[in-house]
Each structure stands twice: as C-alpha cells, then as structure tokens.
Design an enzyme around this catalytic site. Structure first.
Site, short mmCIF file in Angstrom:
data_model
loop_
_atom_site.label_atom_id
_atom_site.label_comp_id
_atom_site.label_asym_id
_atom_site.label_seq_id
_atom_site.Cartn_x
_atom_site.Cartn_y
_atom_site.Cartn_z
N SER A 241 0.83 -1.22 0.00
CA SER A 241 0.00 0.00 0.00
C SER A 241 0.86 1.26 0.00
O SER A 241 0.60 2.21 -0.75
CB SER A 241 -0.96 0.00 1.20
OG SER A 241 -0.28 -0.30 2.39
N HIS A 271 -2.04 -8.92 1.69
CA HIS A 271 -1.72 -7.68 2.41
C HIS A 271 -2.86 -7.40 3.40
O HIS A 271 -3.15 -8.22 4.26
CB HIS A 271 -1.50 -6.57 1.37
CG HIS A 271 -0.90 -5.30 1.87
ND1 HIS A 271 -0.23 -5.20 3.06
CD2 HIS A 271 -0.88 -4.04 1.34
CE1 HIS A 271 0.19 -3.95 3.24
NE2 HIS A 271 -0.21 -3.22 2.21
N HIS A 318 5.75 -12.88 7.26
CA HIS A 318 5.95 -11.48 6.88
C HIS A 318 7.14 -11.38 5.93
O HIS A 318 8.08 -12.17 6.03
CB HIS A 318 6.19 -10.59 8.11
CG HIS A 318 5.94 -9.15 7.83
ND1 HIS A 318 6.92 -8.32 7.35
CD2 HIS A 318 4.81 -8.41 7.91
CE1 HIS A 318 6.40 -7.11 7.16
NE2 HIS A 318 5.12 -7.15 7.48
N ARG A 327 2.82 -5.11 16.55
CA ARG A 327 1.45 -4.63 16.36
C ARG A 327 0.48 -5.73 16.79
O ARG A 327 -0.63 -5.46 17.26
CB ARG A 327 1.22 -4.24 14.88
CG ARG A 327 2.15 -3.15 14.40
CD ARG A 327 2.05 -2.94 12.90
NE ARG A 327 2.36 -4.14 12.14
CZ ARG A 327 2.20 -4.26 10.82
NH1 ARG A 327 1.70 -3.25 10.12
NH2 ARG A 327 2.51 -5.38 10.20
N ASP A 375 -2.29 -8.78 11.37
CA ASP A 375 -3.64 -9.20 10.98
C ASP A 375 -4.16 -10.40 11.76
O ASP A 375 -5.36 -10.69 11.72
CB ASP A 375 -3.68 -9.49 9.47
CG ASP A 375 -3.40 -8.24 8.66
OD1 ASP A 375 -3.90 -7.18 9.06
OD2 ASP A 375 -2.68 -8.32 7.66
#
Ligand code: HAX
Length: 437
Positions: A241, A271, A318, A327, A375
């Site tokens: 992105s 993604h 990743h 995160r 995610d």
C-alpha cells in the site's frame, strides 16, 4: 499558517541539503547487489526507497520516527479519560519527527475538524454503487471521487507548479483527505451494514472518538479506533500500500489518485485483506466444532489441512519481520487487559493459534517467518465490539494506513524524489547471467 505546517516547513528546509549532498556527492555509492531471486521474487529486500518516517527492523519490528509502539503511546498527549493518544498528535509526530505538546495536538484536532466535511457528491457516488460492492471498493472510490478538489492538481493545471513549494499543496490535500477518511469509513459501514442509518459527526470529539461515535459503537471502541489507526499507520515504504501510493505520487499524481491506488493494493489477501481472512478461517473452524474452542490436536490438524490444500495460514509470516509483530502484541495486550475480551472464546482460540501455528509453520518449512503479523489479532477485537462484518476490517486498516502513506508522499514531494522507473530484464538475460546455456 498552523504550527504543524510551520514546523514541517522548517524541518524540510533543514533536511533538503542532506538529500542534495547525498545525491550530488555520493550518488554512485553502492547499497548492494540484486540477485536473480530478488528480481523474480517481488524485489524482496532490495534497498531502493528512502523514508525517515518509520523503520522496520526484522527482529524488533516497527519504529515510528525512532519510537517503538509502546514508546509512541507513552510519549504522545492523551485524550482526556483515555490511555490512548490523539491520532492527530500522532500525525504531527509522523510529519515532523517531534512529539507535539497538548496545545499543538489540539491545534491539529481543530484543523482536521475544519477540513472534515465530506462533500455531498461523495455520498451520492457511494449510494449509486451496488450495495454489495466490497467496502474497500467503496472506500477507494470515495477517495478517488474527491480528486476533483485536489489543491495540487488545481494549481498544477493553473501553471503554478513549483518544485520547492509543491509539498505545501500535497500537505493540504493530505490533511483534507485524512480528516474525512474516518467519517467516510463510518458512513460506508452504516449504509451497508446498519440499515442505511448514517450517524452525524460530533464536533466535540477527536478523530478516534468521532469515528467510534459515527460507527455507533460505544466506549472503549474509541480507544480501539485510536490504537488501531496508529499501529496500522506505517510499516516503512516498501509494503504494497505504501509503495503503490509512493509510486503513483512519483508521477506527480495528486494525493487522491495516489492513495486510492494504495488502497487497491491494501485490498489484496496477502496484504490488508488478511485480517478479514484470519477471522473467516478462525470462525469457520470454530463453527465446524459447534462453537467450541478446539483441543491443540484438532487445531494442529486444521492448520495442516490448510497448508496441505495449498493455502497460506492467514495472519502468519511477513516479508521483512522475523519475529512476532509488535502490532500483534499491542492488540493482544489490549485483549488481555480488557475484562470480557480476555476470556472471550474467539480470543482464546486466537491465543491457542499463537501457541500452535509457529511450530506447524516451522515444521512445514516454507515460511521464513512462522510468527504472527498484525492481521492475526485485529479481527477478534472488532468482532467483540459488534463490528462483525469481516469485509469491513480492511477499511479500518485503510484509514490508519493513510497516516503513513500521506505523510510519506508529503515528504517525497518536499525532497523531490524522482519518478520511479526500475529497469526490467528478460528471462534470456537472467539465464545468460546465471550461465545457463
Ligand atoms: N502460510 C503458509 N505458507 C506461507 C506463509 C503462511 N502464513 N507465509 C509464507 N508462506 C510461504 C510462501 O507462500 C512461500 O511459499 P512458495 O515458496 O511456495 O511461494 C514461502 O513460504 C516463502 O515465503 P516468505 O519468504 O516467508 O514470505 P513472503 O515474503 O513471500 O510473503 C507474506 C510474505 C506476508 C505475503 C506471507 O507470509 C503470507 O502469505 N502470509 C499470510 C497472509 C498474511 O498474513 N498477510 C498479511 C501480511 C501482513 C501485512 O502486510 N498486512 O497488511
């Protein structure tokens, strides 16, 4: 001129000579070689982008302007009554590298409020789209629709392009867009999933608080929103992105063209869409077990079945990270300290996957990183607070990601980074280099 814009202008003036010197005096210094596998395998690890806004260390994870996620949360001014900071203060920090005072933060809060009125034509366009369009299609379209209001494009068309000052137009576009993204996201949500009952903005609330209000979800969802937008904001500039946004902007396309394109990349299952996939996978699995949390054995079987059918385990792996994504950890800690969420069966399962999946992926032997990414954890929090429409999760990611992408392209313009144009080679050229006859 606002304090933020003044400080940013100063920082840009101070920074420019460094970039100019590097380019003029050290332009031929090599950063490394490019291998055949990097060429075929998605340019992985090739050092060819510059950003000072965030840095991703494979072992440590992300730092925003030199600060870890915890340090960022600790340093920034907090919304009264909340442990979490203002998204607006974080924007100040991303752009300038400085931690703003409360006064400087509140100046951005007021500035965004002035910019936050979404033009009626955006709603008209959204309402004209088939209601079953994916919310990311709606979100990206809404951003693109606002291109007609781009300050940069208007000035460019009027012959007012100036290399030294064009960042100011990008800054205006970025700020105008940023202020509207929460309200647009919430509008899509209420229109699509809550019987077309949009909620008007509350002018007394900050960006995160207003988003929760317009979504129609009670506290502490305002904190969830603040946390979520900040942790999803930036991950260096090479992810799909951010890189897409940067690439499109490098053609002097304005912020609307650029970020709409970035959102289309975010919508891919490898993604941002992975957060939707994680929850779908987890819930399907729980449903097969009649809503029960499985045993470790059953979970292992399910993970292997996924891998053996050629699918990836969503939320794991990743391209850069080689350990658990901080995160992920931040969201896990939120769950662990929130009564109700801590014992929530879906969270129990997500926790169990964290205990089992890394071992399975290691045994499988393909993924370079068997640990969870952002995610793997985000959907469960949304679900718990009643935002149960998986499809919408990537829109939340997209609101947060805009902070990083837009800060980056403002600096790209300020430092005059060139139009992107990597060089292609042909397969016979690769074979020749490899010595294949
Ligand atoms: N499950 C199964 N296999 C995996 C895997 C996973 N979670 N992660 C990587 N692999 C596989 C790859 O598909 C690849 O297989 P092939 O050699 O057959 O192509 C191999 O392991 C090597 O891949 P890698 O070098 O470890 O990873 P990449 O840099 O190529 O890809 C991805 C990184 C994040 C795309 C990958 O790990 C993946 O597909 N993960 C699942 C989807 C996901 O969680 N995406 C979100 C990432 C975070 C993010 O950007 N959010 O927006």
């Amino acid at each position: 001129m606002s304090t933020l814009k003044k400080v940013l202008a100063q920082k840009i003036d101070e920074h420019r000579p460094r970039t100019t010197r590097l380019l003029k005096e050290f332009g031929e210094v090599s950063l490394g070689e490019v291998t055949v596998s990097q060429c075929i395998g998605g340019a992985r690890g090739i050092k060819s982008l510059v950003t000072d806004i965030s840095y991703l260390d494979p072992m440590e994870g992300i730092r925003f302007r030199g600060k870890t996620i915890d340090e960022t949360f600790a340093a920034l001014p907090k919304v009264p009554g909340s442990e979490y900071p203002y998204v607006e203060g974080f924007w100040y920090m991303l752009l300038t590298g400085d931690v703003p005072t409360m006064e400087q933060t509140l100046e951005v809060v007021a500035d965004w409020k002035r910019r936050s009125q979404v033009p009626e034509y955006v709603y008209d366009v959204l309402r004209a789209m088939p209601r079953d369009s994916h919310p990311m299609t709606m979100f990206s379209t809404a951003v693109l629709t606002m291109q007609r209001d781009s300050v940069f494009s208007k000035n460019y068309a009027a012959g007012k392009f100036n290399k030294m000052t064009c960042w100011e137009d990008m800054y205006e576009d970025a700020s105008n867009m940023m202020a509207k993204l929460g309200p647009i996201g919430a509008y899509i949500y209420r229109m699509k999933y809550r019987g077309d009952t949009p909620i008007a903005a509350d002018p007394n609330l900050d960006f995160g608080g207003n988003f929760a209000h317009m979504m129609g979800v009670d506290a502490p969802y305002d904190d969830v929103a603040r946390m979520y937008f900040i942790i999803h904001s930036d991950h260096e500039s090479g992810n799909v992105s951010a890189h897409t946004t940067h690439l499109v902007a490098s053609a002097l396309s304005d912020a609307y063209y650029s970020y709409s394109a970035g959102l289309n990349g975010l919508a891919g299952p490898l993604h941002g869409l992975a957060n939707e996939e994680v929850l779908r996978w987890t819930q399907n699995f729980m449903q097969q077990l009649g809503g029960q949390v499985p045993t470790e054995e059953k979970l292992k079987e399910a993970l292997w079945a996924t891998l053996n059918s050629g699918q990836v385990i969503p939320g794991y792996g990743h391209a850069v990270l080689r350990k658990t994504d901080p995160r992920y950890t931040s969201q896990r800690e939120f769950c662990l300290k929130t009564p109700g969420l801590k014992d929530y069966p879906l969270f129990q399962l997500i926790k169990m996957i964290y205990e089992v999946a890394p071992g399975v992926l290691t045994e499988h032997g393909k993924a370079k990183n068997p640990w969870p990414n952002v995610d793997a954890q985000s959907g469960v929090i949304q679900w718990y607070y009643g935002v149960t429409e998986y499809e919408f999760y990537t829109v939340l990611f997209g609101i947060g990601r805009a902070l990083g992408c837009l800060a980056n392209i403002t600096w790209d313009r300020a430092l005059g980074y060139g139009i992107e144009r990597p060089k292609s080679v042909t397969t016979p050229m690769l074979e020749a280099v490899a010595g294949i006859k």
